[in-house]
Design an enzyme around this catalytic site. Structure first.
Site, PDB file in Angstrom:
ATOM      1  N   SER A 184      14.285 -31.726  18.940  1.00 37.48           N
ATOM      2  CA  SER A 184      14.921 -30.469  19.324  1.00 37.48           C
ATOM      3  C   SER A 184      14.203 -29.793  20.479  1.00 37.48           C
ATOM      4  O   SER A 184      14.079 -30.350  21.558  1.00 37.48           O
ATOM      5  CB  SER A 184      15.025 -29.545  18.112  1.00 37.48           C
ATOM      6  N   ASP A 349      18.514 -26.178  24.975  1.00 33.55           N
ATOM      7  CA  ASP A 349      17.228 -26.766  24.585  1.00 33.55           C
ATOM      8  C   ASP A 349      17.246 -28.285  24.662  1.00 33.55           C
ATOM      9  O   ASP A 349      18.151 -28.885  25.236  1.00 33.55           O
ATOM     10  CB  ASP A 349      16.843 -26.299  23.182  1.00 33.55           C
ATOM     11  N   ASP A 351      17.861 -30.880  22.615  1.00 34.49           N
ATOM     12  CA  ASP A 351      18.994 -31.678  22.155  1.00 34.49           C
ATOM     13  C   ASP A 351      20.332 -30.978  22.315  1.00 34.49           C
ATOM     14  O   ASP A 351      21.345 -31.447  21.813  1.00 34.49           O
ATOM     15  CB  ASP A 351      18.794 -32.107  20.702  1.00 34.49           C
ATOM     16  N   ASP A 353      21.514 -28.023  21.212  1.00 33.49           N
ATOM     17  CA  ASP A 353      22.163 -27.236  20.163  1.00 33.49           C
ATOM     18  C   ASP A 353      21.775 -25.757  20.178  1.00 33.49           C
ATOM     19  O   ASP A 353      22.349 -24.959  19.443  1.00 33.49           O
ATOM     20  CB  ASP A 353      21.911 -27.845  18.778  1.00 33.49           C
ATOM     21  N   ARG A 354      20.811 -25.371  21.011  1.00 33.96           N
ATOM     22  CA  ARG A 354      20.421 -23.964  21.101  1.00 33.96           C
ATOM     23  C   ARG A 354      20.827 -23.395  22.459  1.00 33.96           C
ATOM     24  O   ARG A 354      21.104 -24.132  23.396  1.00 33.96           O
ATOM     25  CB  ARG A 354      18.917 -23.804  20.885  1.00 33.96           C
ATOM     26  N   THR A 417      17.554 -20.441   6.390  1.00 33.01           N
ATOM     27  CA  THR A 417      17.479 -21.091   7.692  1.00 33.01           C
ATOM     28  C   THR A 417      17.774 -22.579   7.528  1.00 33.01           C
ATOM     29  O   THR A 417      17.226 -23.234   6.653  1.00 33.01           O
ATOM     30  CB  THR A 417      16.089 -20.884   8.306  1.00 33.01           C
ATOM     31  N   LYS A 449      24.933 -26.478  15.241  1.00 28.27           N
ATOM     32  CA  LYS A 449      24.946 -25.418  16.246  1.00 28.27           C
ATOM     33  C   LYS A 449      25.175 -26.064  17.605  1.00 28.27           C
ATOM     34  O   LYS A 449      24.905 -27.247  17.785  1.00 28.27           O
ATOM     35  CB  LYS A 449      23.654 -24.608  16.201  1.00 28.27           C
TER      36      LYS A 449
END
Length: 626
Positions: A184, A349, A351, A353-354, A417, A449
């Site tokens: 990530s 980010d 990968d 997903d953020r 989380t 996400k």
């Protein structure tokens, strides 16, 4: 005498079929896939990719099956400590994964944990964020999958697939599941991090029932089943067959882009981006989103090519830390806060997903971001025009989303989380939009996400607000949208303090101390000027399957709605990351423009004092402030 067998004979860097009757079909690369170069580090593939098995036995590997000319070897191995699988899979330093059999043991343990019907003769997806060790790992995973009876694997070209794209491909192709090679937002390179996780057929991360089994099987594993096949060429789109097993290299963008075009009005967004008075910039942070940025933002939405920065995925992310926040995306922040900065800026980010969203000299907190998206989704995003099933946030995320759910009379959920908790609600038809304060935002279009989804959602909102704005008139800006939201719902001042790579012993002792404090706390206790409403260690009962998850974060909630939360993060590869969350609600519009650090200072001081954080960790200041 210890036995060590090296699979050098079929883990090689070149594609060299052993049998003349192995058919090979290579198709032309899709035009949707951007032209980019993945940086190569000097290494010997034979050394890095070799799977070595150590056993007390002196026997040689045995062939356990040979269907359709595929030889399957059973290689003795023994358990390796430290393979506990968390909410985001298994993450360690690269040098750990390069230990003999470390990755192979985990992959085999995963297959040992799945019901045979979940993979035998089935379809799996494989991809990752392009970080160092992915190419070698992909070959290992392919061979062990073949050795365990998987029928076919879909692999992103060059091993590239963002985490959201993996989820999208799993769902579209009705795959049994998929492997995601990523750590990530953690740094990449020979001295840094690598990770692996498995997503189920709905596209969501494997549940704890499976991750717990994986860990249990890593403690008892005795053999690795691996197919004696050569490395597969992942540089060209096409199909490679080995008997009844096949590997299809796919364009990593097309399925994902096709899905996004059903969610958003691309023409509406294009009308905004192509305006001469609107300037857009996207920082891919030399991570996987760079493979998607040009096809989506440039080719489809008419952004200029120079609006994409750090757009080439690199194995070490350009020596950067691919975490889109104010600290690690400082170059983007500098651009957005400069005089006459762009109107809209975003970053993603490692990968993909953020996300981080910025306006001109304006930072949108992730907690506010998901709330604003939810409040505007029905009008601005076609996917939600008929209905929004429900809203949800992770427990540490601010209560801004709660207020939207209340005003719009929508079902609302507070979960631990970890995106898998959202996935259960989505699969049950209870949830449409959700988010985490850790820069994760998404919806039920997939089960992960999705950084680019969040960027497109924001662009949709800005485009919708400006659809009637004529040339020369002032555009409705990012800050205008957020401030209007605060005026309607109130502002939840929020900040997170991260203390990265703390000594685990001290961090754990701090949490133990706080739990002891909980047992002595009662409603009405005074903490300075704050009066305690309740204090607990968050426990969640899943409304879908009834499962219970405990010890998810120590919470102090005060009568004015203020909160202090303490958690240890499980997403790092070394040490412990202590996270402290501070939140305070402010309904008074005249106070909304106060800097969050100033507004929250009394609560921040209280949080550090109550926890004795400095005493337990030795840290004078946080690594990152959000």
């Amino acid at each position: 005498m210890a036995f060590c067998y090296r699979l050098d004979n079929f883990i090689i860097s070149a594609f060299k079929p052993k049998h003349s009757n192995v058919p090979l079909s290579i198709h032309h690369s899709s035009s949707n896939f951007p032209s980019f170069k993945v940086q190569n580090f000097p290494f010997r593939v034979r050394y890095n990719s070799a799977i070595r098995a150590t056993s007390s036995s002196s026997s040689t590997p045995t062939t356990i099956a040979e269907p359709n000319d595929i030889k399957i070897n059973s290689i003795p191995t023994k358990p390796i400590e430290g393979q506990k699988t968390g909410t985001s899979g298994l993450r360690k330093k690269v040098k750990v994964f390069k230990q003999e059999n470390y990755l192979a043991n985990w992959i085999q343990a995963l297959f040992n944990s799945l019901p045979p019907e979940d993979y035998k003769n089935g379809l799996l997806v494989l991809g990752g964020d392009g970080r160092y060790f992915n190419k070698e790992a992909a070959q290992i995973i392919i061979k062990i999958a073949a050795g365990n009876g998987v029928g076919k694997i879909l692999v992103g070209k060059e091993g590239i697939l963002s985490t959201p794209a993996v989820s999208a491909v799993i769902r579209k192709r009705e795959a049994n599941g998929g492997f995601i090679m990523s750590a990530s937002h953690n740094p990449g390179g020979p001295e840094y991090d690598w990770g692996i996780k498995f997503n189920y057929s709905s596209g969501q991360p494997a549940p704890e029932s499976i991750t717990d089994k994986i860990y249990g099987n890593t403690l008892s594993i005795s053999e690795i089943k691996i197919a004696d096949i050569p490395d597969v060429d992942l540089s060209n789109v096409g199909v490679t067959k080995f008997g009844s097993f096949s590997v299809e290299v796919i364009d990593p963008v097309s399925d994902y882009l096709e899905l996004l075009e059903t969610v958003f009005d691309f023409q509406l967004i294009k009308s905004l981006i192509s305006r001469p008075d609107f300037r857009f910039t996207f920082d891919a942070m030399h991570a996987v989103a760079g493979a998607y940025a040009t096809p989506i933002f440039v080719d489809k939405l008419s952004a200029s090519l120079d609006s994409i920065s750090n757009g080439i995925p690199l194995e070490d992310f350009g020596h950067g830390h691919p975490d889109p926040n104010l600290t690690y995306a400082k170059d983007l922040v500098k651009i957005m806060y400069a005089e006459n900065g762009p109107d809209f800026g975003a970053a993603s980010d490692g990968d993909g997903d953020r996300n981080m969203i910025l306006g001109t000299s304006f930072f949108v907190t992730p907690s506010d971001s998901v709330a604003v998206i939810a409040a505007n989704a029905k009008e601005a995003i076609p996917y939600f025009k008929d209905s929004i099933k429900g809203l949800a946030r992770s427990m540490p995320t601010s209560g801004a989303l709660d207020r939207v759910a209340e005003k719009l009379n929508l079902p609302f959920f507070e979960v631990p989380t970890g995106w898998k908790f959202f996935g259960n609600l989505m699969d049950a038809g209870n949830l449409s939009i959700c988010g985490e304060e850790s820069f994760g935002t998404g919806s039920d279009h997939i089960r992960e996400k999705d950084g680019i989804w969040a960027v497109l959602a924001w662009l949709s909102i800005i485009a919708h607000r400006n659809k009637d704005t004529k040339p020369g008139e002032k555009l409705v800006s990012v800050s205008d949208v957020v401030k209007e939201h605060w005026a309607t719902y109130g502002r939840n001042f929020f900040s997170r303090y991260d203390y990265e790579e703390c000594e685990s012993e001290g961090a754990n002792k701090m949490i133990e101390y706080l739990r002891e404090l909980l047992s002595k706390s009662k409603p009405g206790d005074k903490y300075g000027s704050y009066v305690l409403q309740f204090a607990d260690d968050f426990t969640y009962t899943d409304p879908v399957d009834g499962s219970v998850v405990s010890k998810q974060g120590v919470r102090f909630v005060f009568t004015d709605g203020s909160r202090i939360i303490y958690r240890l993060s499980g997403t790092g590869s070394a040490g412990a990351t202590v996270r402290v969350y501070i939140e305070q609600f402010e309904p008074d519009v005249s106070k909304h423009d106060v800097d969050a650090q100033i507004a929250l200072k009394p609560l921040i001081d209280l949080a550090l004092s109550v926890s004795k954080l400095k005493d337990f960790t030795g840290r004078e200041k946080p690594t990152v402030i959000t």
